[in-house]
Design a protein around this motif. Structure first.
Motif, mmCIF file in Angstrom:
data_model
loop_
_atom_site.group_PDB
_atom_site.id
_atom_site.type_symbol
_atom_site.label_atom_id
_atom_site.label_comp_id
_atom_site.label_asym_id
_atom_site.label_seq_id
_atom_site.Cartn_x
_atom_site.Cartn_y
_atom_site.Cartn_z
ATOM 1 N N LEU A 290 0.865 -1.180 0.000
ATOM 2 C CA LEU A 290 0.000 0.000 0.000
ATOM 3 C C LEU A 290 0.896 1.223 0.000
ATOM 4 C CD1 LEU A 290 -2.618 1.618 0.263
ATOM 5 C CD2 LEU A 290 -2.494 1.282 2.735
ATOM 6 N N ARG A 291 0.891 1.953 -1.121
ATOM 7 C CA ARG A 291 1.692 3.170 -1.222
ATOM 8 C C ARG A 291 0.956 4.292 -0.493
ATOM 9 N NH1 ARG A 291 0.746 1.266 -6.433
ATOM 10 N NH2 ARG A 291 2.455 0.074 -7.352
ATOM 11 N N THR A 292 1.682 5.044 0.322
ATOM 12 C CA THR A 292 1.041 6.090 1.126
ATOM 13 C C THR A 292 1.432 7.499 0.708
ATOM 14 O OG1 THR A 292 2.816 5.978 2.790
ATOM 15 C CG2 THR A 292 0.885 4.563 3.135
ATOM 16 N N GLU A 293 2.197 7.636 -0.400
ATOM 17 C CA GLU A 293 2.673 8.962 -0.794
ATOM 18 C C GLU A 293 1.532 9.928 -1.104
ATOM 19 O OE1 GLU A 293 4.271 6.030 -2.377
ATOM 20 O OE2 GLU A 293 5.276 6.287 -0.468
ATOM 21 N N PHE A 294 0.391 9.387 -1.550
ATOM 22 C CA PHE A 294 -0.709 10.265 -1.954
ATOM 23 C C PHE A 294 -1.172 11.180 -0.828
ATOM 24 C CE2 PHE A 294 -2.853 6.608 -0.115
ATOM 25 C CZ PHE A 294 -3.918 7.166 0.565
ATOM 26 N N LEU A 295 -0.917 10.793 0.420
ATOM 27 C CA LEU A 295 -1.310 11.637 1.544
ATOM 28 C C LEU A 295 -0.390 12.843 1.715
ATOM 29 C CD1 LEU A 295 -2.088 8.853 4.165
ATOM 30 C CD2 LEU A 295 -3.752 10.411 3.136
ATOM 31 N N PHE A 296 0.793 12.785 1.103
ATOM 32 C CA PHE A 296 1.815 13.791 1.366
ATOM 33 C C PHE A 296 2.166 14.637 0.145
ATOM 34 C CE2 PHE A 296 2.322 10.322 4.324
ATOM 35 C CZ PHE A 296 2.609 10.929 5.527
ATOM 36 N N LEU A 297 2.229 14.022 -1.042
ATOM 37 C CA LEU A 297 2.643 14.757 -2.229
ATOM 38 C C LEU A 297 1.625 15.817 -2.593
ATOM 39 C CD1 LEU A 297 3.971 11.807 -4.427
ATOM 40 C CD2 LEU A 297 5.312 13.422 -3.078
ATOM 41 N N ASP A 298 2.114 16.909 -3.147
ATOM 42 C CA ASP A 298 1.273 18.026 -3.605
ATOM 43 C C ASP A 298 0.521 18.703 -2.457
ATOM 44 O OD1 ASP A 298 1.957 17.546 -6.351
ATOM 45 O OD2 ASP A 298 0.538 15.882 -6.330
ATOM 46 N N GLN A 299 1.016 18.548 -1.236
ATOM 47 C CA GLN A 299 0.434 19.222 -0.082
ATOM 48 C C GLN A 299 1.368 20.339 0.372
ATOM 49 O OE1 GLN A 299 -2.655 18.297 1.170
ATOM 50 N NE2 GLN A 299 -2.691 16.862 -0.541
ATOM 51 N N THR A 300 0.791 21.418 0.849
ATOM 52 C CA THR A 300 1.625 22.518 1.337
ATOM 53 C C THR A 300 1.971 22.351 2.813
ATOM 54 O OG1 THR A 300 -0.359 23.822 1.807
ATOM 55 C CG2 THR A 300 0.688 24.130 -0.345
ATOM 56 N N GLU A 301 1.181 21.535 3.512
ATOM 57 C CA GLU A 301 1.430 21.250 4.920
ATOM 58 C C GLU A 301 1.300 19.741 5.133
ATOM 59 O OE1 GLU A 301 2.379 23.327 7.217
ATOM 60 O OE2 GLU A 301 2.169 25.157 6.005
ATOM 61 N N PRO A 302 2.060 19.189 6.070
ATOM 62 C CA PRO A 302 1.944 17.742 6.309
ATOM 63 C C PRO A 302 0.561 17.388 6.855
ATOM 64 C CG PRO A 302 3.280 18.770 8.004
ATOM 65 C CD PRO A 302 3.057 19.818 6.964
ATOM 66 N N PRO A 303 0.013 16.248 6.453
ATOM 67 C CA PRO A 303 -1.285 15.837 7.010
ATOM 68 C C PRO A 303 -1.155 15.558 8.498
ATOM 69 C CG PRO A 303 -0.285 14.035 5.786
ATOM 70 C CD PRO A 303 0.559 15.246 5.533
ATOM 71 N N THR A 304 -2.170 15.877 9.263
ATOM 72 C CA THR A 304 -2.144 15.631 10.706
ATOM 73 C C THR A 304 -2.322 14.135 10.973
ATOM 74 O OG1 THR A 304 -4.536 15.871 10.960
ATOM 75 C CG2 THR A 304 -3.183 17.890 11.092
ATOM 76 N N ARG A 305 -2.057 13.741 12.211
ATOM 77 C CA ARG A 305 -2.287 12.339 12.580
ATOM 78 C C ARG A 305 -3.747 11.969 12.380
ATOM 79 N NH1 ARG A 305 1.100 10.641 18.044
ATOM 80 N NH2 ARG A 305 3.149 11.462 17.406
ATOM 81 N N GLU A 306 -4.634 12.879 12.734
ATOM 82 C CA GLU A 306 -6.059 12.603 12.623
ATOM 83 C C GLU A 306 -6.471 12.423 11.162
ATOM 84 O OE1 GLU A 306 -4.990 14.175 16.375
ATOM 85 O OE2 GLU A 306 -4.698 15.074 14.382
ATOM 86 N N GLU A 307 -5.932 13.260 10.276
ATOM 87 C CA GLU A 307 -6.250 13.137 8.856
ATOM 88 C C GLU A 307 -5.731 11.815 8.294
ATOM 89 O OE1 GLU A 307 -6.192 17.879 7.586
ATOM 90 O OE2 GLU A 307 -4.347 16.704 7.555
#
Length: 559
Positions: A290-307
């Motif tokens: 399961l690739r998880t990069e989609f949660l991080f790439l093209d974001q201006t801020e890191p996703p929170t733990r809750e997100e």
């Protein structure tokens, strides 16, 4: 693999498995800027017109993405973000101020940006084709030319192009497009990812593809990378038999993966953003990657733990009752994060990426591990977590300790670096499992950037040197009782899957269309037969000889 070339035979990189025969239908060439360059108007007006064309392109991509799901939607969404990139807009403004008309400003700015992406290598080099499509669409709008698109000759055909953009690939109809051949592109391009998802055979990086004329009948093989123009009857019938065999296997080869003597070899899926619900419907035994990069790439801020937790809960729930292996963030200089400055690197593929990012930004990994653990607890799912780009036993131990401290119970690492394979007996002592990423392991073993189309024979996963490293890890796993999976695309080749099992692989993970063929091949061979086939491959002089030796010795109905 590269084929021996003649007037009628070409070769490229095997990209999506299967065989096909049909007439060529070529993609129209990209729009050309007129030879007579007009006098530019007001720079501000030219800049605004150029930016408006990019926004129109982005909006069109968003509209297409909204009508799709899974990998296709994610790919188009990412491309829309590229069209809205502020840095691209800034460069266009500079060109307009320097006197370029709008279409020229877009073209030159995109070309400069594409050169930067290609020079960066890795993931960014693969995205250069996406930017070329944005350029062509925007220029077409500005010049009032037809929008680039797929040909429609009215009959089933083999699509031939310099490269394919995601916006075109997602609309391919497998009933009409029998196969794909591109002049450029690498094994991890969006064209390849989407072609595999559609089950369309594909060969990329095919030198000479530009010589294939419309209407020429070609036979292509997405397993060995061959493209034969004006094939003789034997070649045609062989390709048609293989295509029919694959269709039959898709309908009849079901159930768990096992060898002929009953040894279990779980067959798993490689998935990414949005794939979970659709992927869960496939006849697989779980998820091996399961690739998880989609949660991080093209974001201006890191996703929170809750997100992150919310996203993982949705993904994990789709595979209730089946194991799911999560790869932690595989990003770095070749997959840049806007919120993680890492500085320039001359060779990003050899730099700070994967687990190495934790050296500079440990909190990203800590938050991700905590979110995965929270989602596991909430769903009760069978979750394993692994880190990419681990090179040493010390790194494996550090990751395992960190993951367990955050509540992860089953911890592993990926073997993608030759050093990790060479010391597998020590590395496996630190973790609960390992998974071999053959794509990266191949490029590092053979010292060839995997985005290159000019050295496909060195990137061939049948290279004995690569197989030797896989065997080293497999023997260590067998000795220590630690599972050794393979999640690189090598696992999708039914013939090579037999060799991988013979080398010690205990599970295989791949794209969904490859499952039936691999399942069938395993069912026709015992574990001892797989081991004998692996010995033949290791003893071969090169990749082509390894493939042919195994093909000759395996059962004749192996795809």
């Amino acid at each position: 693999m590269a084929q021996t070339r003649s007037l009628s035979s070409l070769g490229g990189i095997p990209a999506a498995p299967g065989a096909a025969v049909g007439p060529v239908a070529r993609m129209a060439p990209p729009p050309r800027l007129p030879d007579d360059r007009p006098v530019a108007g007001d720079p501000a007006a030219e800049s605004e017109a150029a930016r408006a064309s990019l926004e129109q392109v982005a909006a069109g991509l968003d509209e297409q993405a909204a009508a799709l799901e899974g990998e296709a939607a994610a790919v188009l969404g990412a491309q829309a973000l590229m069209a809205r990139d502020p840095e691209l807009a800034r460069r266009i403004g500079e060109r307009a101020e320097a006197g370029d008309p709008a279409a020229w400003a877009v073209h030159s700015s995109c070309e400069t940006y594409r050169d930067m992406l290609k020079a960066a290598g890795g993931y960014l080099a693969e995205r250069a084709a996406d930017l070329a499509d944005i350029r062509d669409r925007a220029v077409s709008l500005l010049l009032g030319l037809p929008m680039p698109g797929l040909p429609d000759p009215g009959v089933p055909h083999v699509l031939v192009a310099e490269d394919l953009a995601p916006a075109d690939t997602v609309h391919l109809d497998p009933a009409k497009v029998l196969g794909i051949v591109t002049r450029y592109g690498g094994p991890t391009s969006h064209t390849v990812i989407l072609s595999r998802a559609l089950g369309i055979p594909a060969v990329v990086g095919c030198e000479g593809a530009d010589t294939l004329a419309d209407g020429t009948v070609v036979a292509i093989d997405g397993d060995d990378g061959s493209v034969v123009a004006d094939p003789d009857e034997d070649t045609v019938q062989r390709a048609l038999r293989r295509a029919e065999q694959r269709r039959a296997l898709a309908a009849t080869a079901t159930g768990p993966g096992t060898t002929a003597d009953g040894v279990s070899v779980p067959l798993l899926l490689n998935i990414g953003e949005g794939d979970a619900r659709a992927a869960a419907a496939h006849d697989s035994e779980g998820v091996g990657l399961l690739r998880t990069e989609f949660l991080f790439l093209d974001q201006t801020e890191p996703p929170t733990r809750e997100e992150q937790t919310a996203s993982y809960v949705e993904l994990f729930s789709a595979f209730a009752g089946r194991p799911l292996t999560v790869r932690t963030l595989d990003a770095g200089s070749d997959k840049p994060l806007a919120f993680v400055p890492m500085g320039a690197e001359d060779n990003p593929a050899l730099g700070v990426r994967g687990y190495r990012t934790a050296r500079l930004h440990r909190e990203l990994l800590v938050d991700q591990l905590a979110a995965i653990a929270a989602a596991t607890k909430e769903t009760g799912a069978d979750i394993r977590v692994m880190a990419p780009m681990v090179s040493t036993p010390k790194e494996a131990r550090e990751f395992a300790e960190l993951a367990r401290s955050q509540g992860v119970t089953r911890v592993g690492v990926m073997i993608e670096v030759p050093a990790a394979a060479l010391l597998a007996d020590r590395l496996l002592n630190e973790v609960d499992f390992v998974s071999i990423g053959t794509n990266d392991l191949a490029q590092y073993t053979m010292a060839v950037d995997r985005t290159l189309g000019s050295l496909p024979d060195l990137l061939d996963p049948w290279q004995p040197a690569l197989l030797s490293l896989i065997g080293t890890a497999g023997r260590a796993g067998d000795h220590l009782g630690v599972p050794v999976g393979v999640c690189g695309e090598a696992a999708a080749d039914p013939l090579l899957a037999l060799v991988l099992v013979g080398l010690g692989a205990t599970s295989l993970s791949m794209s969904a269309p490859a499952l039936p063929g691999v399942r069938h091949a395993l069912s026709r061979h015992t574990l001892d037969e797989c081991r004998r086939l692996a010995h033949l491959a290791l003893a071969a002089a090169g990749a082509e000889q390894a493939r042919e030796a195994v093909r000759s010795a395996a059962h004749t109905d192996t795809p």
